[in-house]
Design an enzyme around this catalytic site. Sequence first.
Site, mmCIF file in Angstrom:
data_model
loop_
_atom_site.group_PDB
_atom_site.id
_atom_site.type_symbol
_atom_site.label_atom_id
_atom_site.label_comp_id
_atom_site.label_asym_id
_atom_site.label_seq_id
_atom_site.Cartn_x
_atom_site.Cartn_y
_atom_site.Cartn_z
ATOM 1 N N GLY A 1 0.917 -1.287 -0.018
ATOM 2 C CA GLY A 1 0.027 -0.093 -0.065
ATOM 3 C C GLY A 1 1.174 1.496 -0.315
ATOM 4 C CE LYS A 2 4.041 3.403 5.769
ATOM 5 N NZ LYS A 2 5.288 3.437 6.255
ATOM 6 C CG ASP B 1 9.683 6.336 12.454
ATOM 7 O OD1 ASP B 1 8.904 5.020 12.159
ATOM 8 O OD2 ASP B 1 9.895 6.625 13.439
ATOM 9 C CB SER B 2 4.436 7.652 10.030
ATOM 10 O OG SER B 2 4.196 6.502 10.345
ATOM 11 C CE1 TYR C 1 -2.692 4.763 19.385
ATOM 12 C CE2 TYR C 1 -1.175 5.072 17.391
ATOM 13 C CZ TYR C 1 -1.509 4.959 18.673
ATOM 14 O OH TYR C 1 -0.482 4.077 20.581
ATOM 15 C CG ASP C 2 -6.386 6.928 10.453
ATOM 16 O OD1 ASP C 2 -6.029 7.567 11.064
ATOM 17 O OD2 ASP C 2 -6.656 6.332 9.445
HETATM 18 P P1 IMP Z 1 4.769 3.704 10.952
HETATM 19 O O1 IMP Z 1 6.170 4.851 10.632
HETATM 20 O O2 IMP Z 1 4.140 3.362 9.412
HETATM 21 O O3 IMP Z 1 5.728 2.260 10.984
HETATM 22 O O4 IMP Z 1 4.196 3.886 11.469
HETATM 23 C C1 IMP Z 1 4.078 4.033 13.120
HETATM 24 C C2 IMP Z 1 2.329 3.666 14.271
HETATM 25 O O5 IMP Z 1 1.954 5.621 14.067
HETATM 26 C C3 IMP Z 1 2.142 2.813 13.228
HETATM 27 O O6 IMP Z 1 1.395 2.078 13.780
HETATM 28 C C4 IMP Z 1 -0.320 3.464 13.619
HETATM 29 O O7 IMP Z 1 0.617 3.213 15.434
HETATM 30 C C5 IMP Z 1 0.466 5.715 13.679
HETATM 31 N N1 IMP Z 1 0.151 5.673 12.559
HETATM 32 C C6 IMP Z 1 0.868 6.252 11.490
HETATM 33 N N2 IMP Z 1 0.370 7.268 10.510
HETATM 34 C C7 IMP Z 1 -0.259 6.789 10.615
HETATM 35 C C8 IMP Z 1 -2.245 7.207 9.786
HETATM 36 O O8 IMP Z 1 -1.479 7.697 8.861
HETATM 37 N N3 IMP Z 1 -2.925 6.956 10.500
HETATM 38 C C9 IMP Z 1 -2.334 6.263 12.012
HETATM 39 N N4 IMP Z 1 -1.917 5.959 12.410
HETATM 40 C C10 IMP Z 1 -0.912 6.935 12.320
#
Ligand code: IMP
Length: 194
Positions: free
Chosen positions: A12-13, A70-71, A153-154
């Site tokens: 998806g990414k 990273d998010s 967390y959406d």
């Molecule tokens: P990653 O960087 O994609 O691994 O995201 C790390 C974590 O941040 C995820 O497991 C979610 O808990 C949260 N997160 C990141 N982006 C989103 C988003 O768009 N919606 C909801 N949660 C998010």
Amino acid sequence: MHELLIATHNPGKRREFAAIFDGLGLTLRTLDDLGIREDVEETGATFEQNARLKAEGYLALSGLPTLADDSGLEVAVLGGAPGVYSARYGGVQGPAQLQYLLDQMQDVPWHQRLARFVCVIALARPGQPTQFAHGALPGVIELAPRGSGGFGYDPLFYLLDYDQTVAELPAELKNQISHRAEAARMARTILEQW
Ligand code: IMP
């Protein structure tokens, strides 16, 4: 034709990045395309450090220019938590994680529930300093989850401009306004200069 490794196992990414990088003449590869099974550990204290660790780690493993992101979620009244620990906040996952966040914010009134989603993208290539792109989406932590779209967390992340949680938005709209989309657009301008 230039190749760019998207350091993810998530198809998806790759699709999201492919849409935003359209027209750059890049061939996008994922870790699975290249058969890379090693995990670069996210041991950093910030989104920047984790994105850098992954981008430089997978560049070393693949030899290809690499994008890593990273998010996570930062809640103001929690001092920026869960931050880099978003995926494992409270040691739980799924709906239990939403409940854990609500429990932490039990007595916090609506006007103090400001939060933001943050995304940092690191772009690493051989012999050059790693470059960074940032994106953020501001919102408010809801009093109860709503909506079934998205992930993480959406359902608790309320957008004032749309009067909906992110989980209630159509996926295409989320993909236009998200922290990841903003960071990816900034990454595109960096890639145009490469
Ligand atoms: P990653 O960087 O994609 O691994 O995201 C790390 C974590 O941040 C995820 O497991 C979610 O808990 C949260 N997160 C990141 N982006 C989103 C988003 O768009 N919606 C909801 N949660 C998010």
